[in-house]
Design a protein around this motif. Structure first.
Motif, short mmCIF file in Angstrom:
data_model
loop_
_atom_site.label_atom_id
_atom_site.label_comp_id
_atom_site.label_asym_id
_atom_site.label_seq_id
_atom_site.Cartn_x
_atom_site.Cartn_y
_atom_site.Cartn_z
N VAL A 236 38.48 50.51 35.36
CA VAL A 236 39.18 49.36 34.85
C VAL A 236 38.17 48.06 34.73
O VAL A 236 37.66 47.75 35.90
N GLU A 237 38.06 47.27 33.80
CA GLU A 237 37.20 46.26 33.62
C GLU A 237 38.14 44.96 33.90
O GLU A 237 39.21 44.67 33.59
N ILE A 238 37.46 44.37 34.79
CA ILE A 238 38.34 43.13 35.44
C ILE A 238 37.48 41.78 35.00
O ILE A 238 36.36 41.76 35.16
N ASP A 239 38.23 40.72 34.31
CA ASP A 239 37.53 39.52 34.19
C ASP A 239 38.28 38.82 35.24
O ASP A 239 39.34 38.20 35.22
N LEU A 240 37.39 37.83 35.76
CA LEU A 240 37.85 36.44 36.54
C LEU A 240 37.41 35.20 35.90
O LEU A 240 36.02 35.17 35.54
#
Length: 181
Positions: free
Chosen positions: A169-173
């Motif tokens: 899962v790609e997570i962007d912050l």
């Protein structure tokens, strides 16, 4: 009167020299979509983050139920069947930005390594990611993109939908940090 001036002076100097930056409206997005299937993505705009520029320590917290999906049924399944948000209501990160150097921000963006503990679904794992800082007026904008595997956090994906959900899962912050008052 002298005591009042001294108190105001101390308060003002603490604010001026404070190295802690904070937000309570950080953005976390994740994407777990597979080609040719329905989009699996969500966004949380209420994440908290605190960063101490003097030590490099950074911590973030997101309430899992605050992730919003385009499809309400997907949000319900996420909370009840996968992430079990009643049982595990928070996702947290606590770590340190290694070799943080504020002078590198004068030339625009600067990237640093971050090492710490990511806790999700009741499981804590050591992670190492990259973070980028950009000084924008009084704000310090922190961004990062990284991947996690649901299986590493004991998040079970039923076999009936396993082919529709990405293994990583790609997570962007994105945190717009401001001086702590």
């Amino acid at each position: 009167m002298k005591k009042m001036l001294l108190f105001v002076g101390l308060l003002f100097s603490t604010y001026l020299f404070s190295q802690k930056m904070i937000t309570r409206s950080g953005e976390i997005k994740f994407e777990a979509s597979m080609p040719a299937f329905e989009e699996i993505a969500a966004k949380n705009n209420t994440a908290s983050c605190i960063f101490d520029k003097s030590t490099g320590e950074i911590a973030a917290l997101a309430l899992v139920k605050a992730f919003r999906f385009k499809v309400p049924l997907m949000e319900e399944h996420f909370n009840e069947n996968y992430i079990e948000s009643d049982k595990f209501p928070k996702a947290t990160f606590k770590g340190k930005v290694t070799n943080f150097d504020e002078t590198k921000l004068s030339s625009g963006k600067a990237s640093f390594d971050v090492e710490g503990d990511l806790t999700l679904h009741g499981v804590t794992k050591k992670v190492k990611i990259k973070i980028t800082f950009l000084q924008s007026g009084e704000k310090l904008v922190a961004t990062s993109t990284f991947k996690v595997k649901p299986l590493d956090y004991n998040i079970k994906i039923p076999s009936v939908v396993k082919s529709k959900i990405a293994e990583s899962v790609e997570i962007d912050l994105k945190f717009d940090l401001e001086k702590k008052v």
